[in-house]
Design an enzyme around this catalytic site. Sequence first.
Site: not given
Length: 288
Positions: A37, A61, A154
């Site tokens: 991240h 999700q 994704q």
Amino acid sequence: MKSYQTIDDIRAAVQSAKQAGKTVGLVPTMGFLHEGHLELIRQSKQDCDATVVSIFVNPTQFNDASDYQNYPVDIKRDLDLLANENVDLVFLPNPQEMYPEDVPELKMSMPSLTANLCGKFRPGHFDGVLLVVSKLFQIVSPSKAYFGLKDYQQYLVIHAMARALNFPVKVLGCETIREEDGLAMSSRNARLSRKARGHAALIPRALNLVQKTLQDRRGRRSVDCAELCEIAWDVVESGTLNRVEYMDIVDPNTLEILETLVPDQEARIATAVFCDGVRLIDNRSIQF
Ligand code: PAF
């Protein structure tokens, strides 16, 4: 660094950054931040004048309730890491803020890109991702948004959604950040026991072995993808705590499963593995 919990407040903060002539980058996360991240954040800070990080464990999700309940959370640690990176704005909504209707009526889906890989094994997962990311795009209106390529499917799905809905955002995929032994960084790694952590390292080793096998077979007219996947599957499951959910070689743009590879063809091998019950994913680009 300023953090906001409501949509109105983060909108107002982003608006004033834009009025001051700043470009805005968005890094959507579910928290429990790791170096992967932080690399997305560093990229955003390099490209944009102001960086917004959202932290929201998105209930829509998760197709498995216990996975949602067990998702690791440590907001204090996350905020310390973000302050250290000099992030400008943090958006920390709660589920009621994002989904006041509790179970949202609106559904979004991208059927062809989600027919295989995680989309096949986690029904509804990408519908939830699309819903929350499109809401975040609406709320923050970033000019760029950053996603890790560990979640390759994704990334493609969000990229296609942004295009289909004409969001004026550039969706960027950033390389997977790995531990020293090659394991892809993931918030879920925190749930691995020491023994399971050792077995998890077989995942990147198996994917790299496929590329090596392709190199060894150069000169042939084609290679059989099922055979390559079987090699990788066996390496992963040589760790007794590992159970492979899928191991597939796919077209890097459509995610269609490939049966053979021909010289110079680019592809992606992708896998999901339950390592002592913790679901880990990984993928890499391969070339014959
Ligand atoms: O990759 C994630 O952490 C999540 O799927 C995302 C993109 C933040 C949406 O909840």
